[in-house]
Design an enzyme around this catalytic site. Structure first.
Site, short mmCIF file in Angstrom:
data_model
loop_
_atom_site.label_atom_id
_atom_site.label_comp_id
_atom_site.label_asym_id
_atom_site.label_seq_id
_atom_site.Cartn_x
_atom_site.Cartn_y
_atom_site.Cartn_z
N GLU A 21 1.71 3.18 2.88
CA GLU A 21 2.39 2.70 4.16
C GLU A 21 3.68 2.41 3.83
O GLU A 21 4.43 1.41 4.13
CB GLU A 21 1.56 0.91 4.46
CG GLU A 21 0.10 1.43 4.85
CD GLU A 21 -0.68 0.16 4.49
OE1 GLU A 21 -0.22 -0.74 4.91
OE2 GLU A 21 -2.06 0.24 4.68
N GLU A 63 0.66 -5.15 11.05
CA GLU A 63 0.16 -3.87 10.95
C GLU A 63 1.06 -3.16 11.85
O GLU A 63 0.84 -3.16 13.12
CB GLU A 63 -1.30 -3.72 11.30
CG GLU A 63 -2.31 -4.51 10.33
CD GLU A 63 -2.35 -3.80 9.04
OE1 GLU A 63 -1.97 -2.75 9.04
OE2 GLU A 63 -3.07 -4.52 8.20
N HIS A 98 2.56 -4.03 6.70
CA HIS A 98 1.48 -2.92 6.37
C HIS A 98 1.55 -2.19 7.85
O HIS A 98 2.44 -2.15 8.65
CB HIS A 98 0.15 -3.57 6.32
CG HIS A 98 -0.09 -4.26 5.03
ND1 HIS A 98 -0.67 -4.09 3.82
CD2 HIS A 98 0.18 -5.68 4.73
CE1 HIS A 98 -0.54 -4.84 2.90
NE2 HIS A 98 0.07 -5.76 3.31
N HIS A 107 0.91 -1.14 0.05
CA HIS A 107 -0.11 -0.04 0.10
C HIS A 107 0.88 1.28 0.15
O HIS A 107 1.79 1.31 0.68
CB HIS A 107 -0.97 0.08 1.31
CG HIS A 107 -2.29 -1.04 1.11
ND1 HIS A 107 -2.60 -1.71 2.15
CD2 HIS A 107 -2.89 -1.45 0.07
CE1 HIS A 107 -3.56 -2.46 1.81
NE2 HIS A 107 -3.73 -2.25 0.43
#
Length: 395
Positions: free
Chosen positions: A165, A365, A306, A162
């Site tokens: 990110e 994450e 991420h 992404h």
């Protein structure tokens, strides 16, 4: 750094002179065997650079070597044509300098140009790193894979699926740098010596899956796509919320693991800054390249980085193998991140990997807050993930 082979030299000779593990000398010179060494041939020595030195009054080779904690033989091999006892003031000689500090600075905005600069420096300094191009982005940027290690089991790590990110990429690159430093200098990372890890596993790393998107977030749109991406972004020139590739397709919604569910329920039905899964699975060159890489390398496990939330996801539809449980427990212990086995999400790279191969896959994450995370979080994020990387290589 390169040296020229002398009569009687061997890889073992260089390992002893420069105090570098023999396997790293061998892997820094692919295609060269101990029996094929030829006098005058250039050989890569990892972890060193060559610096010019101007001889000063009263200098001797022995004194120069001692002052730099080098064996005299290291100076002789770098300066085969000099007469050791006939040094003259201002004479130029070459000195091998061992690198003991990082060359990658991850604590900065990190676009594709910075990635290429750091990759080149790392490959030059640590030629046991193998650099591959596994595909290209929509705009033709190479998707780089860095391989290192000797183990049969291949562990894959990727970042920047992404666009906003992008902080995941310098986290990965700084680890590669620290791993290389540890290998050539024999210094442990958090008490763990790295050479056994190098011999146990091979790392496959794609540090920036979505280079077009990262550059869009950090540098703005390229002229040839400006009108298109502005239209996708509802006319705004603020691309900080952009997650997709340059065509407005979310690369982590592109994989054939219940893709139809995501297609049905995702709100965007056309290219968008985020969440549009495309008109079919695996339409985007970046997603296609990552699927092909997994199929080619048959990864033992996958870590996809991420942001944000300080948690990680490690299951998919009950298809994850039993060993995922132990890995998740260790990852949680060393990172402080919350392990989450199942979430209501499909079509991601980790989802697809588990779905197809039934092997351990993890989506991390990193950090907390609003993407793109402030670079001030980088040092803490790096320390949290460092333990994860070591555990992945150790277990």
């Amino acid at each position: 750094m390169r040296v020229r082979v002398r009569k009687g030299d061997s890889f073992w000779t260089y390992s002893q002179i420069f105090q570098i593990p023999l396997v790293l000398i061998e892997d820094s010179n692919p295609g060269v065997t101990p029996t094929s060494l030829q006098i005058g041939q250039e050989i890569n020595i990892p972890g060193y650079i060559a610096e010019n030195y101007s001889v000063k009054e009263n200098d001797t080779l022995w004194m120069i070597a001692q002052s730099r904690n080098l064996p005299l033989e290291a100076l002789l091999i770098m300066n085969p044509s000099i007469a050791p006892n006939l040094l003259s003031i201002n004479q130029q000689i070459v000195i091998p300098v061992r690198i003991v500090e990082r060359i990658v600075n991850g604590n900065m905005d990190y676009d594709f140009q910075q990635l290429e600069n750091d990759i080149q420096q790392l490959v030059d300094l640590y030629p046991f790193l193998q650099l591959n191009i596994v595909g290209n982005s929509v705009l033709g940027k190479p998707l780089y894979e860095i391989e290192l290690g000797r183990g049969e089991g291949v562990i894959h790590v990727n970042g920047s699926f992404h666009a906003n990110e992008w902080i995941t990429t310098p986290v990965i690159m700084q680890f590669i740098n620290d791993y290389g430093l540890s290998l050539v200098n024999g210094t442990p990372i958090r008490g763990v010596f790295s050479l056994p890890l190098y011999n146990k596993h091979t790392l496959s790393i794609v540090p920036m899956v979505n280079p077009d998107g990262v550059d869009l977030v950090l540098n703005g749109p390229p002229e040839e796509r400006k009108a298109e991406v502005l239209a996708i972004n509802n006319g705004s020139d603020d691309f900080s919320a952009w997650k997709a590739n340059i065509r407005g397709v979310d690369l982590n919604n592109q994989y054939p693991a219940n893709w139809e569910i995501e297609k049905e329920r995702k709100e965007p039905k056309s290219p968008a800054p985020r969440d549009f899964p495309g008109d079919a699975p695996l339409t985007e060159p970046e997603a296609i390249a990552m699927a092909a890489l997994a199929q080619k390398k048959q990864f033992e496990s996958v870590l996809a980085l991420h942001t944000q939330g300080r948690e990680f996801y490690w299951g998919y539809e009950g298809l994850e193998p039993p060993e995922s449980t132990a890995l998740a427990s260790e990852f949680a212990r060393v990172s402080g991140y919350l392990p989450v086995q199942y979430i209501d999400s499909h079509a991601g790279y980790k989802d697809w990997f588990i779905y197809i191969y039934q092997r351990p896959g993890f989506t991390f994450e990193l950090g907390t807050g609003v993407n793109p995370l402030p670079i001030e979080q980088f040092p803490a994020i790096y320390e949290e993930m460092l333990g994860v990387f070591l555990v992945a290589l150790y277990l």
